[in-house]
Write an enzyme that holds these catalytic residues in place. Structure first.
Site, mmCIF file in Angstrom:
data_model
loop_
_atom_site.group_PDB
_atom_site.id
_atom_site.type_symbol
_atom_site.label_atom_id
_atom_site.label_comp_id
_atom_site.label_asym_id
_atom_site.label_seq_id
_atom_site.Cartn_x
_atom_site.Cartn_y
_atom_site.Cartn_z
ATOM 1 N N ASP A 73 0.867 -1.186 0.000
ATOM 2 C CA ASP A 73 0.000 0.000 0.000
ATOM 3 C C ASP A 73 0.896 1.226 0.000
ATOM 4 O O ASP A 73 1.537 1.535 1.017
ATOM 5 C CB ASP A 73 -0.886 0.033 1.252
ATOM 6 C CG ASP A 73 -1.920 -1.070 1.281
ATOM 7 O OD1 ASP A 73 -2.802 -1.075 0.417
ATOM 8 O OD2 ASP A 73 -1.847 -1.927 2.179
ATOM 9 N N LYS A 175 -9.309 1.465 -5.331
ATOM 10 C CA LYS A 175 -10.005 0.963 -4.144
ATOM 11 C C LYS A 175 -10.859 2.079 -3.528
ATOM 12 O O LYS A 175 -10.594 3.263 -3.769
ATOM 13 C CB LYS A 175 -9.002 0.415 -3.130
ATOM 14 C CG LYS A 175 -7.953 1.416 -2.632
ATOM 15 C CD LYS A 175 -6.896 0.724 -1.785
ATOM 16 C CE LYS A 175 -5.924 1.744 -1.194
ATOM 17 N NZ LYS A 175 -4.832 1.102 -0.439
ATOM 18 N N HIS A 176 -11.947 1.738 -2.791
ATOM 19 C CA HIS A 176 -12.425 0.419 -2.355
ATOM 20 C C HIS A 176 -13.827 0.239 -2.937
ATOM 21 O O HIS A 176 -14.755 0.905 -2.480
ATOM 22 C CB HIS A 176 -12.483 0.323 -0.846
ATOM 23 C CG HIS A 176 -11.200 0.711 -0.148
ATOM 24 N ND1 HIS A 176 -10.818 2.036 0.046
ATOM 25 C CD2 HIS A 176 -10.211 -0.048 0.382
ATOM 26 C CE1 HIS A 176 -9.662 2.046 0.704
ATOM 27 N NE2 HIS A 176 -9.272 0.805 0.917
ATOM 28 N N HIS A 188 -12.026 -1.735 9.193
ATOM 29 C CA HIS A 188 -11.044 -2.509 9.954
ATOM 30 C C HIS A 188 -11.638 -2.947 11.297
ATOM 31 O O HIS A 188 -11.189 -3.940 11.874
ATOM 32 C CB HIS A 188 -9.788 -1.680 10.226
ATOM 33 C CG HIS A 188 -8.992 -1.373 9.004
ATOM 34 N ND1 HIS A 188 -9.275 -0.309 8.176
ATOM 35 C CD2 HIS A 188 -7.910 -1.998 8.465
ATOM 36 C CE1 HIS A 188 -8.396 -0.291 7.179
ATOM 37 N NE2 HIS A 188 -7.567 -1.298 7.325
ATOM 38 N N ASP A 260 -10.264 -6.753 -0.081
ATOM 39 C CA ASP A 260 -9.537 -6.144 1.023
ATOM 40 C C ASP A 260 -9.205 -7.272 2.011
ATOM 41 O O ASP A 260 -9.690 -8.406 1.873
ATOM 42 C CB ASP A 260 -10.384 -5.045 1.667
ATOM 43 C CG ASP A 260 -9.543 -3.944 2.309
ATOM 44 O OD1 ASP A 260 -8.340 -4.175 2.568
ATOM 45 O OD2 ASP A 260 -10.082 -2.855 2.565
#
Length: 338
Positions: A73, A175-176, A188, A260
């Site tokens: 990333d 993304k996303h 997350h 992800d």
């Protein structure tokens, strides 16, 4: 054709990208790469300095007798895993979205810069750019990682960055999908839910992704978000309505769809693993990120192999995923420059 256990295992492993701890290749990671994992994703936990991470990329690529992909990333701003000599500190994407002359050339130049710094050390895929539209000021995870609250500007900046990065030999990943910009929760930590209709998505969230597809983006990463108007029970990562219906059929994307990280709590705390991994493949994911736990990485491969053997995941779908991954590897996966 009846597959042997070894053939099914190899097909399953090829749909996984693993992560691991530490500055050297672990025994667990090496075993999984030899088993057939498509590649590895690196984080700050894997980085000491430029020469060390270059050696680590070389070790990853040498772990198997086939092309092995290495990803990171590397967006700029706060999401940049490698820092220090040899890596330029850049501001977040928001700075590229300022409305003044030269914004698109700056975005293209950033892509070229990242490729120039990442390609020689062995990075094949950069999980960037963020194509989420910054439409919610209370969003805890996107914010300045997005170029703008204007979907047209996010689209232009994203497409220019993709062009610069991929022209330098590093695969981009938008993304996303289909958009994480309007959540007020971090996937997350929890499973965000959004009520947006298809009409709303087409007018805002999908605009940058449509432009990225048109620019030839190599891969697109899913979001762990439940879009209740499209699929009331499954987040985008596990929803064929989102991945097949929107991304493949409507937007015409035939590159690699990457999940992800499946260990994020949006998935891991709400769906049984490794069943969720098999559901993500059935929905349309070509490559699954599992970034932390070797035992879970093994169990996901085992579950996928069983599903391939018993036909609960269609063999033609597996073959299509391997075709897309092979095409990405042929264009972007390269040895470390000596």
């Amino acid at each position: 054709m009846v597959l042997t256990n070894a053939e099914a295992d190899r097909l399953a492993a090829g749909l996984i990208m693993i992560g691991f701890d530490g500055a050297v290749l672990t025994g667990d990671a090496e075993e999984l790469l030899r088993r057939g994992a498509f590649g590895a994703i690196l984080f700050a936990r894997n980085f000491v300095d430029r020469s060390q991470v270059r050696a680590l990329c070389g070790a990853i690529k040498a772990a198997a007798d086939r092309p092995v992909a290495v990803a990171v990333d590397h967006e700029g701003g706060r999401v940049q895993r490698f820092r220090g000599p040899g890596f330029t500190e850049t501001p977040p994407m928001r700075e590229l979205g300022r409305l003044n002359d030269g914004a698109l050339e700056r975005a293209r130049a950033r892509g070229r810069l990242f490729a120039a710094e990442l390609r020689p050390i062995g990075i094949d895929i950069d999980f960037a750019p963020v194509l989420d539209v910054d439409s919610n000021p209370h969003n805890p995870v996107i914010g300045e990682r997005s170029a703008s609250a204007d979907p047209a500007l996010v689209a232009q900046i994203g497409a220019a960055f993709i062009n610069g990065l991929q022209s330098g030999g590093v695969a981009a990943c938008g993304k996303h999908f289909p958009g994480h910009g309007d959540t007020d929760q971090d996937s997350h930590l929890d499973l965000p839910r959004l009520p947006h209709t298809l009409e709303r998505l087409r007018s805002l969230e999908l605009v940058p992704f449509r432009a990225a597809v048109g620019s030839g983006v190599a891969s697109i990463m899913t979001s762990h978000i439940l879009f209740t108007a499209l699929d009331a029970s499954r987040p985008a990562t596990m929803s064929s309505a989102v991945l097949q219906g929107l991304l493949r059929d409507e937007l015409g994307f035939d590159g690699v769809i990457v999940s992800d990280d499946l260990e994020m709590k949006a998935i891991a705390s709400h769906f049984p693993m490794p069943d969720a991994a098999a559901d993500a493949v059935r929905a349309g994911c070509d490559l699954l990120l599992c970034c932390h736990t070797p035992s879970l990485q093994r169990s996901i491969i085992d579950a996928l192999a069983q599903a391939i053997r018993d036909g609960s995941i269609c063999r033609t779908q597996i073959d299509a995923s391997h075709r897309r991954l092979a095409a990405l590897a042929a264009r972007y996966v390269q040895p470390v420059v000596s």
